[in-house]
Write a protein that holds these residues in place. Structure first.
Motif, PDB file in Angstrom:
ATOM      1  N   PHE A  86     -10.440  25.496   5.452  1.00 61.28           N
ATOM      2  CA  PHE A  86     -10.750  26.911   5.254  1.00 61.28           C
ATOM      3  C   PHE A  86     -11.653  27.136   4.030  1.00 61.28           C
ATOM      4  O   PHE A  86     -12.461  28.073   4.013  1.00 61.28           O
ATOM      5  CB  PHE A  86      -9.461  27.724   5.127  1.00 61.28           C
ATOM      6  CG  PHE A  86      -8.726  27.885   6.434  1.00 61.28           C
ATOM      7  CD1 PHE A  86      -9.222  28.739   7.420  1.00 61.28           C
ATOM      8  CD2 PHE A  86      -7.558  27.171   6.696  1.00 61.28           C
ATOM      9  CE1 PHE A  86      -8.548  28.869   8.630  1.00 61.28           C
ATOM     10  CE2 PHE A  86      -6.906  27.301   7.912  1.00 61.28           C
ATOM     11  CZ  PHE A  86      -7.400  28.153   8.885  1.00 61.28           C
ATOM     12  N   ASN A  87     -11.487  26.288   3.018  1.00 62.58           N
ATOM     13  CA  ASN A  87     -12.300  26.492   1.808  1.00 62.58           C
ATOM     14  C   ASN A  87     -13.772  26.085   1.987  1.00 62.58           C
ATOM     15  O   ASN A  87     -14.636  26.514   1.229  1.00 62.58           O
ATOM     16  CB  ASN A  87     -11.693  25.709   0.633  1.00 62.58           C
ATOM     17  CG  ASN A  87     -10.403  26.353   0.136  1.00 62.58           C
ATOM     18  OD1 ASN A  87     -10.224  27.567   0.252  1.00 62.58           O
ATOM     19  ND2 ASN A  87      -9.490  25.533  -0.400  1.00 62.58           N
ATOM     20  N   THR A  88     -14.058  25.248   2.948  1.00 56.70           N
ATOM     21  CA  THR A  88     -15.466  24.839   3.170  1.00 56.70           C
ATOM     22  C   THR A  88     -16.222  25.832   4.050  1.00 56.70           C
ATOM     23  O   THR A  88     -17.403  25.610   4.378  1.00 56.70           O
ATOM     24  CB  THR A  88     -15.508  23.452   3.828  1.00 56.70           C
ATOM     25  OG1 THR A  88     -14.703  23.445   5.011  1.00 56.70           O
ATOM     26  CG2 THR A  88     -15.027  22.383   2.863  1.00 56.70           C
ATOM     27  N   THR A  89     -15.547  26.914   4.410  1.00 58.29           N
ATOM     28  CA  THR A  89     -16.184  28.055   5.105  1.00 58.29           C
ATOM     29  C   THR A  89     -17.095  27.616   6.244  1.00 58.29           C
ATOM     30  O   THR A  89     -18.305  27.870   6.249  1.00 58.29           O
ATOM     31  CB  THR A  89     -16.993  28.906   4.119  1.00 58.29           C
ATOM     32  OG1 THR A  89     -18.002  28.085   3.535  1.00 58.29           O
ATOM     33  CG2 THR A  89     -16.101  29.506   3.058  1.00 58.29           C
ATOM     34  N   GLY A  90     -16.557  26.910   7.183  1.00 53.07           N
ATOM     35  CA  GLY A  90     -17.293  26.566   8.388  1.00 53.07           C
ATOM     36  C   GLY A  90     -18.199  25.366   8.281  1.00 53.07           C
ATOM     37  O   GLY A  90     -18.914  25.026   9.239  1.00 53.07           O
ATOM     38  N   GLN A  91     -18.214  24.671   7.137  1.00 50.46           N
ATOM     39  CA  GLN A  91     -19.073  23.495   6.988  1.00 50.46           C
ATOM     40  C   GLN A  91     -18.497  22.297   7.743  1.00 50.46           C
ATOM     41  O   GLN A  91     -19.228  21.359   8.061  1.00 50.46           O
ATOM     42  CB  GLN A  91     -19.236  23.136   5.509  1.00 50.46           C
ATOM     43  CG  GLN A  91     -19.954  24.195   4.698  1.00 50.46           C
ATOM     44  CD  GLN A  91     -20.056  23.807   3.219  1.00 50.46           C
ATOM     45  OE1 GLN A  91     -19.678  22.689   2.838  1.00 50.46           O
ATOM     46  NE2 GLN A  91     -20.550  24.711   2.397  1.00 50.46           N
ATOM     47  N   ILE A  92     -17.172  22.330   8.017  1.00 55.42           N
ATOM     48  CA  ILE A  92     -16.503  21.192   8.640  1.00 55.42           C
ATOM     49  C   ILE A  92     -15.896  21.648   9.965  1.00 55.42           C
ATOM     50  O   ILE A  92     -15.248  22.704  10.047  1.00 55.42           O
ATOM     51  CB  ILE A  92     -15.409  20.633   7.711  1.00 55.42           C
ATOM     52  CG1 ILE A  92     -16.051  20.086   6.422  1.00 55.42           C
ATOM     53  CG2 ILE A  92     -14.614  19.532   8.411  1.00 55.42           C
ATOM     54  CD1 ILE A  92     -15.040  19.622   5.390  1.00 55.42           C
ATOM     55  N   LEU A  93     -16.118  20.839  10.988  1.00 55.88           N
ATOM     56  CA  LEU A  93     -15.569  21.141  12.300  1.00 55.88           C
ATOM     57  C   LEU A  93     -14.163  20.566  12.482  1.00 55.88           C
ATOM     58  O   LEU A  93     -13.325  21.136  13.188  1.00 55.88           O
ATOM     59  CB  LEU A  93     -16.483  20.562  13.399  1.00 55.88           C
ATOM     60  CG  LEU A  93     -17.892  21.150  13.500  1.00 55.88           C
ATOM     61  CD1 LEU A  93     -18.692  20.393  14.561  1.00 55.88           C
ATOM     62  CD2 LEU A  93     -17.816  22.630  13.858  1.00 55.88           C
ATOM     63  N   TYR A  94     -13.898  19.444  11.817  1.00 61.19           N
ATOM     64  CA  TYR A  94     -12.665  18.728  12.126  1.00 61.19           C
ATOM     65  C   TYR A  94     -12.328  17.823  10.951  1.00 61.19           C
ATOM     66  O   TYR A  94     -13.211  17.148  10.404  1.00 61.19           O
ATOM     67  CB  TYR A  94     -12.866  17.918  13.410  1.00 61.19           C
ATOM     68  CG  TYR A  94     -11.669  17.129  13.870  1.00 61.19           C
ATOM     69  CD1 TYR A  94     -10.435  17.737  14.089  1.00 61.19           C
ATOM     70  CD2 TYR A  94     -11.785  15.760  14.133  1.00 61.19           C
ATOM     71  CE1 TYR A  94      -9.363  16.997  14.542  1.00 61.19           C
ATOM     72  CE2 TYR A  94     -10.713  15.025  14.597  1.00 61.19           C
ATOM     73  CZ  TYR A  94      -9.496  15.647  14.805  1.00 61.19           C
ATOM     74  OH  TYR A  94      -8.421  14.918  15.250  1.00 61.19           O
ATOM     75  N   LEU A  95     -11.026  17.802  10.558  1.00 51.49           N
ATOM     76  CA  LEU A  95     -10.527  16.976   9.466  1.00 51.49           C
ATOM     77  C   LEU A  95      -9.387  16.121   9.988  1.00 51.49           C
ATOM     78  O   LEU A  95      -8.576  16.577  10.805  1.00 51.49           O
ATOM     79  CB  LEU A  95     -10.017  17.826   8.313  1.00 51.49           C
ATOM     80  CG  LEU A  95     -11.066  18.442   7.378  1.00 51.49           C
ATOM     81  CD1 LEU A  95     -10.432  19.534   6.538  1.00 51.49           C
ATOM     82  CD2 LEU A  95     -11.650  17.381   6.479  1.00 51.49           C
ATOM     83  N   PHE A  96      -9.313  14.876   9.490  1.00 45.86           N
ATOM     84  CA  PHE A  96      -8.184  14.037   9.894  1.00 45.86           C
ATOM     85  C   PHE A  96      -8.022  12.912   8.880  1.00 45.86           C
ATOM     86  O   PHE A  96      -8.930  12.604   8.104  1.00 45.86           O
ATOM     87  CB  PHE A  96      -8.371  13.479  11.304  1.00 45.86           C
ATOM     88  CG  PHE A  96      -9.555  12.568  11.458  1.00 45.86           C
ATOM     89  CD1 PHE A  96      -9.416  11.188  11.296  1.00 45.86           C
ATOM     90  CD2 PHE A  96     -10.802  13.086  11.763  1.00 45.86           C
ATOM     91  CE1 PHE A  96     -10.510  10.373  11.450  1.00 45.86           C
ATOM     92  CE2 PHE A  96     -11.886  12.252  11.915  1.00 45.86           C
ATOM     93  CZ  PHE A  96     -11.763  10.892  11.773  1.00 45.86           C
ATOM     94  N   ILE A  97      -6.775  12.363   8.919  1.00 46.90           N
ATOM     95  CA  ILE A  97      -6.476  11.207   8.082  1.00 46.90           C
ATOM     96  C   ILE A  97      -6.159  10.078   9.043  1.00 46.90           C
ATOM     97  O   ILE A  97      -5.372  10.243   9.990  1.00 46.90           O
ATOM     98  CB  ILE A  97      -5.286  11.467   7.144  1.00 46.90           C
ATOM     99  CG1 ILE A  97      -5.638  12.577   6.145  1.00 46.90           C
ATOM    100  CG2 ILE A  97      -4.897  10.195   6.384  1.00 46.90           C
ATOM    101  CD1 ILE A  97      -4.462  12.997   5.256  1.00 46.90           C
ATOM    102  N   ALA A  98      -6.805   8.915   8.821  1.00 50.83           N
ATOM    103  CA  ALA A  98      -6.620   7.766   9.717  1.00 50.83           C
ATOM    104  C   ALA A  98      -6.304   6.540   8.902  1.00 50.83           C
ATOM    105  O   ALA A  98      -6.641   6.433   7.714  1.00 50.83           O
ATOM    106  CB  ALA A  98      -7.877   7.540  10.548  1.00 50.83           C
TER     107      ALA A  98
END
Length: 682
Positions: A86-98
């Protein structure tokens, strides 16, 4: 005229070449300046993209620091992912930890339809030992078959306390947003656009989205499949894919949706993402640069047109002048031909009496070239005088500005005396001052000779009649007197015992004088009865040899040394042997009598043009100039007891042969008679 046109064509060609070269220089300079502007644009775009990705990477690192201290707190990981999203205001489509094997442990948003399997996480999350602390994947299509979606992964390791990555915080940035924000807005010229390739040469950003994911080289052929742009291939493969910065130009198969070969300018710069390299390029059609140069081009064309027009007008004017000059030169040539064609002599002198010009007649008379006369005083070149002639008509014309005339001026040229009438005419300047004088010399030698011959012939006719009558009247009494003297001599010799020596001496003297009278009488009779010439082939050299042999004793008695110079090439000619022999003997005896104390006699023959020339040169006292004019006049003689008929008879004989005789003499230097006989009968 041809030379002027040739020079005009050469000059115009040179101007056009210079103009074309100037235009090319302007074009190249404009293209370079435009490319420099494009290079600035792509550098700014690249800087912005690096900053954009750097901000995401910094955010991920900050989040990794939080998660790393609480690596077993699942709830915390979920909160961090949600906060970052939410803080990147639309700069990121998807986050994950692998984990390092590529297994996704946590993700946000939950239930995302994005497929990250295309990224080959297992290989991506095992970087090389010297990786820079974060990894970036290649851009791949993670969208559905119905709708493409290109993006990439940024992964930052979550390290354990031992320093080895145990998990990875990964994100899929919104690459479309990045393109919309930093690639598509870049415009150059009217229709120029920006595009981007990765280190494989694949288009990862392009205004024509249908080309994204294709190789840039193949995409350039989409408009004209059979076309191959070597220059674009070189730029993409050896510069952009290698992470180089620069500018260039190439030919593409399409532009802005329109097919066809288009020359373009390109500027490119790299975006270095660890081991990966993206390269941004911006391309603009070349003709747009030319359109911007239209005003300058029009001004250049207008200038060249005016300049060439001026040259053409100048050439036409020069041609007109050339034609006018040709007419003037033609008139001058005609005037010069008339000037030189006049058989009388013409010369022009300045106020210092220096010769400025002479015609051909003067050169022929003097047998000198034109340069011999120019710049020299007229009295020097014509009369060999150091000062002006007495009564100089040129001086009178300079003084009065009026024509002047002198009659029967005589000069000697080449041993021959000429008689002239001299006229002078003024040449005046605009102020009416006489600055030049024309000397017109009319040769009246022939007229003078003809007049003299007429008078002489008349005199000869009268003298001939008188001589015949006088000779007839004297011959009879002289014959009787001679007979009686002979009888008287015989009578005196008959007196025996008486001294008759004195009487015999007187008789001898009377007989000697009577013999002289007989000789004079014979000369007169020969003069009145000159025989007609009978021509036959004869050799002049042989004739002279016979005469010299005949007179050998006479030469010995008078102490005369004879020098012969006979040209063996002299051919036989038509002569009257007896009459010519008589003429030559007259000339030789005159030479002997001119040398009473002895001397030398030079006799020579040679071929001179169409003449056989015979010269008799003695070393006597010479003949005065006054007497030289009269030596061929009948009854003129400077010798005591001479009849004055010898040279008259000689001249008559030479003239009857169709020849000429002349005489040159200087006091105390000797006399030379020149006889010219024709090689062929006239």
């Amino acid at each position: 005229m041809f030379k002027i046109w040739l020079a005009t064509v050469i000059v115009i060609t040179g101007i056009l070449a210079i103009g074309f070269n100037s235009y090319r220089i302007m074009e190249l300079n404009a293209a370079k300046a435009f490319n420099d502007q494009q290079l600035f644009l792509v550098r700014e775009a690249a800087r912005s993209i690096r900053a954009y990705i750097g901000n995401i990477e910094s955010t991920l690192r900050f989040s990794v620091d939080i998660i790393g201290y609480n690596s077993q707190d699942d709830m915390l990981a979920e909160k961090v992912l949600s906060s970052v999203f939410f803080n990147t205001t639309g700069q990121i489509l998807y986050l994950f930890i692998a984990d390092p094997q590529g297994t996704i442990l946590y993700q946000y948003p939950h239930g995302s339809s994005l497929s990250v399997q295309e990224f080959n996480l297992h290989s991506l999350l095992k970087p090389a030992p010297n990786f820079p602390g974060w990894v970036v994947s290649r851009i791949v299509n993670i969208g559905s078959p119905a709708q493409s979606l290109f993006s990439f992964i940024i992964a930052v390791p979550i390290e354990s306390k031992k320093g080895s990555p145990v998990r990875w915080l990964c994100c899929v940035p919104d690459f479309n947003r990045m393109k919309q924000q930093f690639i598509y807005p870049v415009r150059s010229g009217k229709t120029g656009y920006a595009w981007m390739v990765d280190d494989r040469g694949v288009l990862i950003a392009h205004p024509n989205k249908n080309l994204e994911g294709k190789e840039a080289i193949a995409a350039s052929k989409s408009g004209v499949p059979e076309f191959s742009s070597v220059s674009l291939e070189d730029i993409v493969r050896h510069k952009m894919m290698q992470g180089k910065d620069g500018t260039g130009e190439y030919i593409s198969g399409w532009h802005a949706g329109e097919k066809g070969l288009t020359k373009k300018l390109i500027a490119y710069t790299p975006i270095n993402l660890g081991p990966l390299v993206w390269s941004i390029g911006v391309s603009t059609p070349y003709h747009e640069i030319l359109e911007q140069m239209a005003d300058s081009t029009r001004r250049l064309v207008l200038f060249l047109g005016c300049f060439i027009g001026t040259i053409i007008i100048g050439s036409v004017w020069l041609l007109w002048q050339e034609k006018k000059n040709q007419q003037v030169n033609q008139h001058l040539q005609w005037s010069q031909e008339v000037f030189n064609g006049i058989t009388d002599g013409i010369s022009i002198v300045d106020q210092h009496y220096r010769v400025l010009m002479v015609n051909d007649a003067v050169c022929r008379w003097q047998n000198k070239p034109l340069k011999f006369f120019l710049g020299r005083p007229c009295h020097d070149v014509f009369l060999e005088r150091g000062e002006l002639c007495l009564g100089c008509p040129a001086k009178e014309t300079f003084a009065t500005g009026q024509p002047a005339f002198r009659e029967r001026v005589s000069i000697t040229l080449g041993g021959k005396k000429y008689y002239f009438h001299l006229y002078t005419f003024p040449l005046k300047d605009e102020a009416g001052k006489t600055v030049r004088v024309v000397e017109y010399v009319k040769d009246v030698t022939s007229e003078r000779i003809l007049q003299s011959e007429i008078i002489q012939n008349e005199r000869l006719a009268i003298i001939g009649k008188m001589s015949a009558q006088v000779a007839h009247e004297i011959r009879n009494p002289l014959s009787a007197l001679t007979l009686n003297i002979d009888l008287l001599e015989d009578e005196i010799k008959g007196y025996a015992g008486i001294d008759t020596a004195e009487a015999q001496e007187l008789v001898h003297t009377i007989k000697h004088e009577l013999k002289g009278l007989h000789n004079v009488l014979d000369d007169y009779l020969q003069f009145t009865r000159l025989p007609k010439i009978r021509l036959a082939q004869g050799n002049i050299n042989v004739t002279l040899e016979e005469i010299l042999a005949f007179m050998e004793e006479e030469f010995r008695v008078h102490n005369i040394v004879v020098k012969k110079s006979f040209d063996p090439e002299v051919p036989p000619i038509n002569i009257d042997y007896d009459q010519l022999r008589r003429a030559f003997i007259n000339l030789i005896r005159n030479a002997v009598e001119a040398m009473p104390e002895g001397g030398s006699l030079d006799i020579a023959t040679r071929i001179n043009g169409n003449w056989v020339e015979i010269t008799f040169m003695d070393s006597g006292e010479g003949i005065s100039e006054q007497n030289l004019e009269q030596i061929f006049t009948p009854f003129f003689s400077t010798k005591v007891g001479g009849t004055g008929l010898g040279l008259s008879i000689t001249k008559h004989i030479i003239s009857e042969h169709g020849g000429e005789i002349s005489c040159e003499s200087r006091r105390h230097e000797g006399t030379r008679f020149i006889v010219r006989l024709p090689l062929h009968e006239h």
